[in-house]
Design a protein around this motif. Structure first.
Motif, short mmCIF file in Angstrom:
data_model
loop_
_atom_site.label_atom_id
_atom_site.label_comp_id
_atom_site.label_asym_id
_atom_site.label_seq_id
_atom_site.Cartn_x
_atom_site.Cartn_y
_atom_site.Cartn_z
N LEU A 69 9.31 27.13 6.71
CA LEU A 69 10.27 27.83 7.11
C LEU A 69 9.97 29.21 7.64
CD1 LEU A 69 13.53 26.44 5.47
CD2 LEU A 69 12.64 25.83 7.70
N VAL A 70 9.24 30.04 6.67
CA VAL A 70 8.73 31.25 6.95
C VAL A 70 7.85 31.33 7.74
CG1 VAL A 70 7.45 33.36 5.69
CG2 VAL A 70 9.23 32.09 4.58
N ASN A 71 6.96 30.53 8.00
CA ASN A 71 5.85 30.40 8.77
C ASN A 71 6.54 30.11 10.48
OD1 ASN A 71 2.81 30.51 9.75
ND2 ASN A 71 3.22 28.34 10.20
N THR A 72 7.61 29.76 10.51
CA THR A 72 8.31 29.49 11.75
C THR A 72 8.99 30.70 12.61
OG1 THR A 72 10.36 28.65 11.09
CG2 THR A 72 8.36 27.19 11.37
N THR A 73 9.31 31.58 11.69
CA THR A 73 9.91 32.97 11.95
C THR A 73 9.10 33.67 13.38
OG1 THR A 73 8.98 34.41 10.43
CG2 THR A 73 11.13 32.93 9.79
N SER A 74 10.04 34.29 14.06
CA SER A 74 9.64 35.24 14.89
C SER A 74 10.32 36.79 14.94
CB SER A 74 9.82 34.74 16.32
OG SER A 74 11.14 34.39 16.60
N TYR A 75 9.79 37.58 15.64
CA TYR A 75 10.68 38.95 15.45
C TYR A 75 12.01 38.80 16.25
CZ TYR A 75 6.46 41.15 13.79
OH TYR A 75 5.26 41.32 13.10
N MET A 76 12.94 39.67 15.77
CA MET A 76 14.21 39.84 16.67
C MET A 76 14.13 40.98 17.01
SD MET A 76 17.02 38.40 13.72
CE MET A 76 16.48 39.73 12.30
N THR A 77 15.07 41.29 17.99
CA THR A 77 14.90 42.53 18.84
C THR A 77 16.24 42.93 18.53
OG1 THR A 77 16.05 41.16 20.61
CG2 THR A 77 13.72 41.41 20.75
N GLY A 78 16.57 44.26 18.72
CA GLY A 78 17.61 45.08 18.66
C GLY A 78 17.32 46.48 18.13
N GLU A 79 18.46 47.30 18.03
CA GLU A 79 18.42 48.65 17.55
C GLU A 79 17.63 48.83 16.02
OE1 GLU A 79 21.45 52.08 16.53
OE2 GLU A 79 21.96 50.79 18.06
N ARG A 80 17.91 47.97 15.24
CA ARG A 80 17.45 47.96 13.89
C ARG A 80 16.68 47.05 13.68
NH1 ARG A 80 21.18 49.98 9.56
NH2 ARG A 80 21.95 51.83 10.62
N ALA A 81 16.01 46.27 14.35
CA ALA A 81 15.14 45.17 14.10
C ALA A 81 13.74 45.49 13.97
CB ALA A 81 15.20 43.94 14.90
N GLY A 82 13.14 46.68 14.15
CA GLY A 82 11.59 47.09 14.11
C GLY A 82 10.99 46.87 12.93
N GLY A 83 9.73 46.92 13.06
CA GLY A 83 8.82 46.87 11.72
C GLY A 83 8.17 45.54 11.71
N ASP A 84 7.32 45.52 10.85
CA ASP A 84 6.44 44.32 10.52
C ASP A 84 7.45 43.26 9.62
OD1 ASP A 84 4.31 45.01 11.96
OD2 ASP A 84 3.62 46.13 10.07
N LEU A 85 6.97 42.01 9.58
CA LEU A 85 7.81 41.01 8.76
C LEU A 85 7.11 41.01 7.40
CD1 LEU A 85 8.38 38.19 11.30
CD2 LEU A 85 9.97 39.98 10.85
N PRO A 86 7.62 41.01 6.41
CA PRO A 86 9.32 40.79 6.43
C PRO A 86 9.60 42.66 6.29
CG PRO A 86 8.30 40.77 4.15
CD PRO A 86 7.23 40.47 5.13
N HIS A 87 10.64 42.86 6.83
CA HIS A 87 11.43 44.03 6.86
C HIS A 87 12.78 44.25 6.55
CE1 HIS A 87 12.67 47.57 9.42
NE2 HIS A 87 11.61 48.21 9.32
N ALA A 88 13.26 45.29 6.26
CA ALA A 88 14.49 45.51 5.68
C ALA A 88 15.66 45.43 6.74
CB ALA A 88 14.74 46.92 5.13
N GLY A 89 15.24 45.35 8.01
CA GLY A 89 16.10 45.23 8.96
C GLY A 89 16.45 43.98 9.57
#
Length: 81
Positions: A28-48
Motif C-alpha cells: 500500500l505504501v508503495n502505491t502512493t503518489s504526491y498530493m497537490t494543494g497548498e499544504r501538500a509539499g515536501g518529500d514522502l512521508p511528510h507532515a502535510g
C-alpha cells in the motif's frame, strides 16, 4: 485504508500466497503518489500529506510486480544491555 488493505490481502490470497501485515503495508505504501494543494509539499512521508495519496491502480494495474513475503517473523522483542 482498511478496505484497500482487504483488497490487497485478497489479491495475494488469490495468487496462492499467505500474506503477512508487513507485506500488505509495503504494497500500500508503495502505491502512493504526491498530493497537490497548498499544504501538500515536501518529500514522502511528510507532515502535510503523510505517505501520500493511495493509488490502487498502481497495485492492480497491468504492470508486473515482484512481491517478496517475509518468511520469518519476530515474535518477541530482544533486550540489549
Amino acid at each position: 485504508m482498511a478496505g484497500a488493505a482487504a483488497l490487497a490481502r485478497q489479491f495475494l490470497l488469490n495468487r496462492g500466497e499467505e500474506p503477512n501485515a508487513a507485506l500488505i503495508k509495503a504494497m500500500l505504501v508503495n502505491t502512493t503518489s504526491y498530493m497537490t494543494g497548498e499544504r501538500a509539499g515536501g518529500d514522502l512521508p511528510h507532515a502535510g500529506q503523510g505517505w501520500g495519496l493511495l493509488n490502487l491502480d498502481r497495485l492492480f494495474g497491468s504492470t508486473p510486480i515482484v512481491l517478496v513475503n517475509q518468511t520469518q517473523t519476530f515474535s518477541e522483542s530482544e533486550r540489549f544491555n
